[in-house]
Design a protein around this motif. Structure first.
Motif, mmCIF file in Angstrom:
data_model
loop_
_atom_site.group_PDB
_atom_site.id
_atom_site.type_symbol
_atom_site.label_atom_id
_atom_site.label_comp_id
_atom_site.label_asym_id
_atom_site.label_seq_id
_atom_site.Cartn_x
_atom_site.Cartn_y
_atom_site.Cartn_z
ATOM 1 N N HIS A 181 0.660 -1.207 -0.063
ATOM 2 C CA HIS A 181 -0.181 0.074 0.122
ATOM 3 C C HIS A 181 0.867 1.069 -0.146
ATOM 4 O O HIS A 181 0.565 2.270 -0.667
ATOM 5 C CB HIS A 181 -1.028 0.142 1.039
ATOM 6 N N VAL A 182 1.926 1.205 0.862
ATOM 7 C CA VAL A 182 2.776 2.229 0.799
ATOM 8 C C VAL A 182 3.428 2.580 -0.402
ATOM 9 O O VAL A 182 3.571 3.561 -1.026
ATOM 10 C CB VAL A 182 4.171 2.089 1.948
ATOM 11 N N GLN A 183 4.017 1.418 -1.076
ATOM 12 C CA GLN A 183 4.836 1.659 -2.640
ATOM 13 C C GLN A 183 3.651 2.142 -3.623
ATOM 14 O O GLN A 183 3.990 2.765 -4.289
ATOM 15 C CB GLN A 183 4.929 0.352 -2.974
ATOM 16 N N ASN A 184 2.399 1.758 -3.436
ATOM 17 C CA ASN A 184 1.385 2.094 -4.352
ATOM 18 C C ASN A 184 1.167 3.680 -4.327
ATOM 19 O O ASN A 184 0.824 4.598 -5.122
ATOM 20 C CB ASN A 184 0.075 1.437 -4.240
ATOM 21 N N ALA A 185 1.096 4.193 -2.875
ATOM 22 C CA ALA A 185 0.777 5.664 -2.586
ATOM 23 C C ALA A 185 1.878 6.410 -3.222
ATOM 24 O O ALA A 185 1.574 7.407 -3.644
ATOM 25 C CB ALA A 185 0.395 5.645 -1.150
ATOM 26 N N MET A 186 3.098 5.927 -2.911
ATOM 27 C CA MET A 186 4.348 6.536 -3.445
ATOM 28 C C MET A 186 4.288 6.987 -4.874
ATOM 29 O O MET A 186 4.678 7.955 -5.528
ATOM 30 C CB MET A 186 5.578 6.073 -3.061
ATOM 31 N N GLY A 187 3.904 5.890 -5.618
ATOM 32 C CA GLY A 187 3.883 5.811 -7.031
ATOM 33 C C GLY A 187 2.844 6.876 -7.504
ATOM 34 O O GLY A 187 3.016 7.783 -8.513
ATOM 35 N N LYS A 188 1.839 6.828 -6.868
ATOM 36 C CA LYS A 188 0.689 7.651 -7.452
ATOM 37 C C LYS A 188 0.801 9.260 -6.933
ATOM 38 O O LYS A 188 0.406 10.028 -7.767
ATOM 39 C CB LYS A 188 -0.720 7.340 -6.556
ATOM 40 N N LEU A 189 1.556 9.559 -5.932
ATOM 41 C CA LEU A 189 1.646 10.866 -5.439
ATOM 42 C C LEU A 189 3.095 11.201 -6.087
ATOM 43 O O LEU A 189 3.518 12.453 -5.864
ATOM 44 C CB LEU A 189 1.867 10.592 -3.836
ATOM 45 N N GLN A 190 4.035 10.426 -6.712
ATOM 46 C CA GLN A 190 5.121 10.739 -7.465
ATOM 47 C C GLN A 190 6.036 11.176 -6.493
ATOM 48 O O GLN A 190 6.757 12.241 -6.578
ATOM 49 C CB GLN A 190 4.961 11.641 -8.591
ATOM 50 N N VAL A 191 6.194 10.449 -5.257
ATOM 51 C CA VAL A 191 7.388 10.703 -4.306
ATOM 52 C C VAL A 191 8.341 9.572 -4.220
ATOM 53 O O VAL A 191 7.907 8.463 -4.622
ATOM 54 C CB VAL A 191 6.861 11.238 -2.797
ATOM 55 N N HIS A 192 9.393 9.911 -3.513
ATOM 56 C CA HIS A 192 10.400 8.957 -3.886
ATOM 57 C C HIS A 192 10.968 8.090 -2.578
ATOM 58 O O HIS A 192 11.774 7.238 -2.683
ATOM 59 C CB HIS A 192 11.824 9.743 -4.466
ATOM 60 N N ASN A 193 10.219 8.526 -1.572
ATOM 61 C CA ASN A 193 10.935 7.888 -0.283
ATOM 62 C C ASN A 193 9.932 8.202 0.814
ATOM 63 O O ASN A 193 8.942 8.887 0.693
ATOM 64 C CB ASN A 193 12.243 8.502 0.248
ATOM 65 N N ARG A 194 10.212 7.624 1.912
ATOM 66 C CA ARG A 194 9.079 7.656 2.996
ATOM 67 C C ARG A 194 8.874 8.845 3.682
ATOM 68 O O ARG A 194 7.812 9.517 3.907
ATOM 69 C CB ARG A 194 9.492 6.685 4.309
ATOM 70 N N ALA A 195 10.175 9.903 3.634
ATOM 71 C CA ALA A 195 10.113 11.009 4.256
ATOM 72 C C ALA A 195 9.078 12.077 3.402
ATOM 73 O O ALA A 195 8.484 12.567 3.755
ATOM 74 C CB ALA A 195 11.424 11.608 4.095
ATOM 75 N N GLU A 196 9.170 11.937 2.050
ATOM 76 C CA GLU A 196 8.380 12.951 1.323
ATOM 77 C C GLU A 196 6.856 12.470 1.413
ATOM 78 O O GLU A 196 6.094 13.135 1.288
ATOM 79 C CB GLU A 196 8.992 12.569 -0.193
ATOM 80 N N LEU A 197 6.717 11.229 1.482
ATOM 81 C CA LEU A 197 5.324 10.462 1.683
ATOM 82 C C LEU A 197 4.727 11.283 2.892
ATOM 83 O O LEU A 197 3.641 11.691 2.964
ATOM 84 C CB LEU A 197 5.304 9.222 1.680
ATOM 85 N N VAL A 198 5.535 11.404 4.057
ATOM 86 C CA VAL A 198 5.318 11.534 5.378
ATOM 87 C C VAL A 198 4.706 13.437 5.098
ATOM 88 O O VAL A 198 3.832 13.843 5.554
ATOM 89 C CB VAL A 198 5.850 11.490 6.432
ATOM 90 N N ARG A 199 5.727 13.816 4.427
ATOM 91 C CA ARG A 199 5.558 15.434 4.165
ATOM 92 C C ARG A 199 4.554 15.603 3.510
ATOM 93 O O ARG A 199 3.640 16.809 3.833
ATOM 94 C CB ARG A 199 6.860 16.055 3.585
ATOM 95 N N TYR A 200 3.983 14.918 2.314
ATOM 96 C CA TYR A 200 2.883 15.060 1.842
ATOM 97 C C TYR A 200 1.561 14.969 2.533
ATOM 98 O O TYR A 200 0.627 15.846 2.656
ATOM 99 C CB TYR A 200 2.843 14.255 0.633
ATOM 100 N N ALA A 201 1.655 14.102 3.569
ATOM 101 C CA ALA A 201 0.507 13.713 4.368
ATOM 102 C C ALA A 201 0.312 14.840 5.309
ATOM 103 O O ALA A 201 -0.691 15.224 5.437
ATOM 104 C CB ALA A 201 0.860 12.308 5.206
ATOM 105 N N ILE A 202 1.282 15.342 5.811
ATOM 106 C CA ILE A 202 1.323 16.322 6.751
ATOM 107 C C ILE A 202 0.745 17.919 5.860
ATOM 108 O O ILE A 202 0.083 18.517 6.488
ATOM 109 C CB ILE A 202 2.447 16.828 7.237
#
Length: 211
Positions: A181-202
């Motif tokens: 699920h994390v990898q799928n979300a990263m692909g859809k949001l076009q982010v490259h790592n967990r830190a960018e994913l968290v920043r998007y969520a915030i």
């Protein structure tokens, strides 16, 4: 401070600025050196070339502006390409002057930059205005790409500081399923790592939503 990787050019600019009454506190020949010397001398204005060894002028501009918000950056470059101008301004440059500018234009640009005023070689400001107009007329991008409810649920929990293993326990899922699920979300949001994913969520407020 004058930053350029051509010593003869740097010496000439330094000499001209001092003759015009400016104080040159430092010079640098590459991006790394520019950042170090800016931190050490805290100049009011940095004249920044873009094509530099080690670290580009754009990255050096961004680093100096983040570390020294009161220091103003004036790009002095041979390039008048639109993308170079846009990248420099996005990185925090207050102005952009071509190296073909006359000495008096340079002095005036330095004064304006020190006063917090934008200064551009004629024509370059028009490039920026055109780009901003283009962006303003483009259809607004959705704030959130289409994530599934489960992907949103996983993202909310990760944004709140949970590890993938904790999320798996919370949602009664396997660790591998959560990672998918994390990898799928990263692909859809076009982010490259967990830190960018968290920043998007915030930034989109997901971390404050109830899960």
């Amino acid at each position: 401070m004058v930053v350029d990787d051509h010593p003869l050019w740097t010496d000439a600019v330094e000499r001209d600025l001092q003759a015009a009454g400016f104080s040159v506190v430092a010079t640098a020949a590459d991006g790394d050196e520019a950042i170090r010397r800016a931190l050490a001398t805290r100049p009011d204005v940095v004249l920044m070339d873009l094509q530099l060894p080690t670290v580009s002028g754009v990255e050096a501009t961004r680093a100096i502006r983040e570390a020294l918000p009161d220091t103003k950056i004036l790009v002095l470059s041979a390039s008048g390409e639109q993308q170079d101008v846009l990248d420099a301004v996005k990185a925090g440059a207050l102005g952009y002057l071509l190296k073909s500018a006359r000495a008096e234009e340079l002095y005036e640009a330095v004064r304006r930059t020190a006063a917090g005023q934008a200064s551009f070689t004629p024509g370059l400001a028009g490039l920026l205005l055109g780009e901003y107009r283009r962006l303003a007329t483009e259809p607004a991008k959705p704030e959130r790409p289409e994530l599934t409810e489960r992907e949103l649920e996983v993202l909310r929990l990760i944004a709140k500081g949970m590890t993938a293993k904790q999320v798996a326990t919370r949602l009664v899922l396997s660790h591998r399923t959560v990672q998918n699920h994390v990898q799928n979300a990263m692909g859809k949001l076009q982010v490259h790592n967990r830190a960018e994913l968290v920043r998007y969520a915030i930034e989109t407020g997901l971390d404050t939503e109830s899960s």
